[in-house]
Design a protein around this motif. Structure first.
Motif, short mmCIF file in Angstrom:
data_model
loop_
_atom_site.label_atom_id
_atom_site.label_comp_id
_atom_site.label_asym_id
_atom_site.label_seq_id
_atom_site.Cartn_x
_atom_site.Cartn_y
_atom_site.Cartn_z
N THR A 1 -1.55 -4.28 -8.56
CA THR A 1 -2.82 -3.62 -8.87
C THR A 1 -3.70 -4.46 -9.77
OG1 THR A 1 -1.74 -2.53 -10.70
CG2 THR A 1 -1.88 -1.30 -8.66
N VAL B 1 1.11 4.26 -2.69
CA VAL B 1 0.90 5.66 -2.29
C VAL B 1 2.04 6.54 -2.79
CG1 VAL B 1 0.89 7.22 -0.31
CG2 VAL B 1 -0.56 5.20 -0.29
N VAL C 1 -3.91 1.63 -10.75
CA VAL C 1 -4.20 2.17 -9.42
C VAL C 1 -5.48 3.00 -9.49
CG1 VAL C 1 -3.41 3.74 -7.62
CG2 VAL C 1 -1.77 2.25 -8.78
N THR D 1 1.87 7.01 -6.50
CA THR D 1 0.78 7.92 -6.85
C THR D 1 1.18 9.36 -6.59
OG1 THR D 1 -0.75 6.17 -6.23
CG2 THR D 1 -1.68 8.36 -6.53
N PHE E 1 0.83 -1.20 0.00
CA PHE E 1 0.00 0.00 0.00
C PHE E 1 0.88 1.26 0.00
CE2 PHE E 1 -2.02 3.33 2.64
CZ PHE E 1 -3.03 3.69 1.76
N VAL F 1 -7.17 5.37 -3.40
CA VAL F 1 -5.94 5.75 -2.69
C VAL F 1 -6.14 7.08 -1.96
CG1 VAL F 1 -3.53 6.40 -2.98
CG2 VAL F 1 -4.44 4.46 -4.24
#
Ligand SMILES: Nc1ncnc2c1ncn2[C@@H]1O[C@H](COP(=O)(O)OP(=O)(O)OP(=O)(O)O)[C@@H](O)[C@H]1O
Ligand SMILES: [Mg+2]
Lengths: 270, 235
Positions: B103, A151, A166, A154, A147, A171
């Motif tokens: 993902t 993050v 994603v 992103t 995770f 998120v």
């Protein structure tokens, strides 16, 4: 806050308000706890729980407001989050009144100790230890978990992250909720040592600004060091010459802006 | 497998793409060639869902995808390697490649997908623990393509994979892409110079000021005076 900003690219002024909200709810929770006759030494438990629970408002605000403005330009986002700050300030005034609220010396329940020649309440040390633990936990989350890596990716390039599957909104929602919960928890935890005031949100924003400038925007290590610098300076200034406290921070901010415009850790290879 | 049918795309008030149509069949390698600013990136970015066509359709396996969100389009099987490579500089090479396996689950197992990605560009294995800023332009392009491949897509969209690369590195990138097509993936590749269009190209479209002005094989393109005037470039 750094995490939220980095990922969402939304300059979220509202985090200060969450901090204030956490503080007030913390005061009330401790009040009820004392009225219900709970042992004073355990007051930190309802305090932390209250801080975390009220973090749930983050979900409401994210869903209700912010999720509509991710695509809008930054000025608009800034205005919107500022509106949230003002609304929350008013909501706090309506609920708790305008006078500062404090937990009436409750922090002394843990006694005091001598440190480097100064008398320090043990509770303050507890808060410092808790902040360190939280910072380490966040660091672990961001660098060691799937995770966290998503993050960071992103925050780095959200278009690219989306192209790799994603779901940006998911998120954002998670990070925002986490950020809110940390903000309210932080507010609740510091409250025994100070007093809750409706303006504390704004004050925190100024401080966060200092942290971000000193550390460099979007650099996690920078944020950590920045927070450390500001925190240490503040506590020194308070115990030696309280009036200097904010001035000192501004001086450092100006110095960093002049000497290292991208922050101590900012901007490598941008 | 991918059909773009007469899309019109506007960026703010400018009309960037005019009735652009193109088609990529399963296992085909299709090149979209045009000068700087002709609309290649805009076409690919519209397919990826970053831009919405005002009219027209984009279909993947007969299913309309225009207006869907980018991560959904990725999950349907389109891999994307943008012009600037889009490397996550904060992450290591290995993490960049692995993201796609977190993902998009299902399909082939993650280990197999990673093997495929590294198999196409083996040099990447040597840099696994490095981060973005320490990489050269060619390595970034390779990483970007390998990462798109780790998504296990049926088709890859590559925006100018040879742009800015030195002549010595172009063959290894080109060989990697050839290997990808041999693995059975379709490829849609944007390029600004006909000299860089790989000889294994199935079909080539020429785009000029937002309009498709030629569609045909590479041999036909070489014999077309208009095409050569637009994208003949210099060697
Ligand atoms: N964000 C934007 N705002 C305004 N105009 C844009 C924007 N992006 C692209 N354009 C315009 O759209 C046209 C097509 O651009 P596009 O990037 O698709 O070209 P390209 O064929 O990929 O060129 P290049 O070889 O330079 O990558 C150009 O005229 C460009 O100026
Ligand atoms: Mg382009």
């Amino acid at each position: 806050m750094q995490v939220v900003f980095g990922v969402q690219k939304i300059f979220n002024l509202a985090c200060g308000s969450f901090y204030a909200l956490g503080a007030y709810v913390g005061v009330s929770a401790v009040g009820w706890y004392a009225a219900a006759g709970g042992p004073p030494a355990l007051f930190i438990v309802p305090l932390a729980l209250a801080g975390l629970a009220v973090g749930a408002v983050g979900v409401v605000i994210e869903r209700g407001l912010l999720s509509f403005v991710y695509e809008r330009d930054e000025t608009f986002q800034l205005l919107l989050t500022f509106a949230v700050v003002l609304m929350m300030e008013d909501a706090i005034r309506l609920t708790w009144g305008t006078a500062p609220r404090s937990t009436a010396g409750l922090y002394l329940a843990y006694g005091q100790t001598q440190l480097l020649g100064a008398t320090v309440p043990v509770y303050n040390l507890v808060v410092i230890a808790a902040s360190l633990a939280i910072a380490l936990a966040i660091g672990w989350l961001l660098t060691r978990t799937t995770f966290g890596r998503i993050v960071r990716a992103t925050a780095d390039n959200r278009e690219m992250a989306a192209a790799l599957g994603v779901d940006l909104r998911r998120v954002y929602a998670k990070v925002f909720t986490l950020g809110t919960a940390l903000g309210t928890l932080g507010g609740a935890l510091v409250i025994p040592a100070t007093a809750a005031m409706s303006e504390m949100g704004i004050e925190l924003i100024v401080e966060a600004f200092a942290v971000v400038v000193i550390g460099g925007l979007g650099s996690m290590r920078g944020a950590f060091v920045g927070a450390l610098v500001v925190g240490i300076l503040r506590s020194f200034a308070i115990s030696i010459y309280p009036e200097l406290e904010m001035l000192l921070i501004y001086l450092i901010v100006i110095a960093v802006l002049v000497l290292r415009p991208r922050g101590l850790f900012g901007g490598a290879g941008v | 497998m991918l059909t773009v049918h007469e899309i019109d795309v506007f960026i703010q008030a400018s009309h960037i793409l005019r009735r652009v149509s193109l088609e990529v069949g399963a296992r085909e390698v299709v090149c979209l060639v045009g000068r700087n600013g002709a609309g290649k990136s805009t076409t690919l970015r519209t397919i990826m869902g970053y831009l919405r066509p005002r009219s027209g359709r984009v279909e993947l396996r007969g299913q309309p995808i225009q207006g869907r969100r980018t991560h959904e389009i990725a999950a349907l099987g389109l891999g994307w390697a943008p012009e600037d490579s889009g490397i996550f500089t904060d992450l290591t090479v290995a993490e960049n490649i692995e993201i796609a396996t977190w993902t998009r689950r299902g399909g082939r197992p993650a280990a197999e997908r990673l093997d495929l990605a590294y198999g196409v560009f083996p040099v990447l294995r040597r840099y696994m623990t490095r981060k973005g800023p320490e990489m050269s332009g060619g390595e970034r392009k390779m990483l970007s393509i390998a990462r798109a491949l780790a998504l296990d897509p049926e088709m890859l969209l590559l925006d100018e994979p040879f742009e800015g690369l030195s002549p010595t590195i172009i063959p290894s990138v080109s060989d990697g892409i050839a290997q990808i097509t041999r693995l059975g993936h379709a490829v849609l590749l944007a390029e600004s110079n006909i000299h860089h269009v790989p000889e294994y190209t199935t079909r080539l479209y020429v785009i000029e000021r937002g309009e498709i002005v030629f569609a045909g094989t590479l041999d036909d393109a070489w014999r077309d005076a208009t095409v050569l005037r637009i994208i003949g470039g210099t060697r």
